[in-house]
Design a protein around this motif. Structure first.
Motif, PDB file in Angstrom:
ATOM      1  N   UNK A 187      89.220  76.186  38.187  1.00 60.19           N
ATOM      2  CA  UNK A 187      88.420  74.972  38.280  1.00 60.19           C
ATOM      3  C   UNK A 187      87.064  75.238  38.920  1.00 60.19           C
ATOM      4  N   UNK A 188      86.015  74.829  38.230  1.00 57.99           N
ATOM      5  CA  UNK A 188      84.662  74.907  38.769  1.00 57.99           C
ATOM      6  C   UNK A 188      84.143  73.479  38.896  1.00 57.99           C
ATOM      7  N   UNK A 189      83.787  73.101  40.127  1.00 59.55           N
ATOM      8  CA  UNK A 189      83.334  71.742  40.408  1.00 59.55           C
ATOM      9  C   UNK A 189      81.833  71.739  40.672  1.00 59.55           C
ATOM     10  N   UNK A 190      81.186  70.681  40.243  1.00 55.12           N
ATOM     11  CA  UNK A 190      79.804  70.439  40.623  1.00 55.12           C
ATOM     12  C   UNK A 190      79.694  68.976  41.032  1.00 55.12           C
ATOM     13  N   UNK A 191      79.438  68.742  42.322  1.00 52.80           N
ATOM     14  CA  UNK A 191      79.364  67.390  42.865  1.00 52.80           C
ATOM     15  C   UNK A 191      77.918  67.049  43.186  1.00 52.80           C
ATOM     16  N   UNK A 192      77.440  65.949  42.663  1.00 54.16           N
ATOM     17  CA  UNK A 192      76.089  65.470  42.949  1.00 54.16           C
ATOM     18  C   UNK A 192      76.199  64.147  43.691  1.00 54.16           C
TER      19      UNK A 192
END
Length: 254
Positions: A187-192
């Motif tokens: 899992x690769x997450x990107x939170x903005x």
């Protein structure tokens, strides 16, 4: 008159053989305590037997207190610590520990246009959509999550929710990321995180994709407290992976 051989006397019924094999998986942790078992169809395919044989095997384990069954299926009931998702990966993003005021449901519907685009879904194509609401001392939180076709195809636990995605029954999916990892997905997450201009609140948008850059889910969370905007990324390997996790970048307030 037919003779009964010692081999025939010792031979177990097929359902008892399946029960013995399944019990071995419960004891060695292949199916951890509290974890739901695969569907009867999957078990039948795994052991090369009929679904009726699987039902008989599960009944043997239920009578022994090793399996428990509710309306959502059967799960391991042997003593032990239930598997819990890593606290840093709470689902949905920003979710507080479940309290009485929480509401979480799933529907099968056309997702918001920006979600469909992020997930690579054709216009007006429905998918599994999860809604979360929480009101506590930390403020009110509302989240909408849409899952991709890839996630539903590869994560059996998520796919099961389609049959009961009517928006009424409770659907706490706090194990979602754990299920994805158990399915072999990194899992690769990107939170903005950005402040909302017209309200004392912030919006958090999380996008998750796997090791093949395939989108898995997108979540929009709104919190009713204001803070600076930041973006951070990290990677969590799939279960059994020997790859080292990617180091988080230092959050940078913009």
């Amino acid at each position: 008159m037919a003779r009964t051989t010692p081999h025939q006397v010792q031979d177990q019924p097929l359902y008892r053989k399946v029960a013995t094999q399944l019990l071995g998986e419960l004891r060695d942790g292949t199916v951890p305590p509290g974890e739901r078992l695969p569907s009867e169809r999957r078990l039948a395919e795994r052991y090369g037997v009929s679904r009726e044989t699987v039902r008989q095997a599960l009944e043997v384990l239920r009578r022994g207190g090793m399996v428990a069954t509710d309306r959502r299926g059967s799960h391991a009931a042997l003593p032990g610590e239930p598997v819990r998702a890593p606290s840093a990966l709470a689902f949905p993003v920003g979710a507080a520990p479940a309290v009485a005021a929480d509401r979480a449901t799933v529907t099968w519907e056309t997702p918001p246009p920006e979600h469909a685009e992020a997930l690579g879904l054709a216009p007006h194509r429905p998918t599994l959509v999860h809604r979360y609401e929480s009101a506590g001392s930390g403020g009110r939180r509302t989240a909408v999550t849409s899952f991709s076709a890839v996630a539903l195809a590869e994560v059996e636990e998520l796919a099961r929710y389609r049959e009961r995605a009517d928006g009424t029954a409770s659907a706490q999916l706090w194990r979602a990321y754990d299920w994805m990892r158990r399915a072999g997905l990194t899992l690769h997450h990107r939170d903005s995180i950005t402040p909302l201009a017209d309200a004392p609140a912030v919006r958090v948008t999380r996008r998750v994709h796997d090791q093949y850059a395939r989108p898995l889910e997108i979540t929009d969370l709104v919190l009713d407290d204001r803070q600076g905007a930041l973006v951070y990324e990290f990677t969590l390997p799939a279960d059994g992976s020997t790859a080292a996790p990617r180091s988080p970048r230092d959050p940078a307030v913009r």
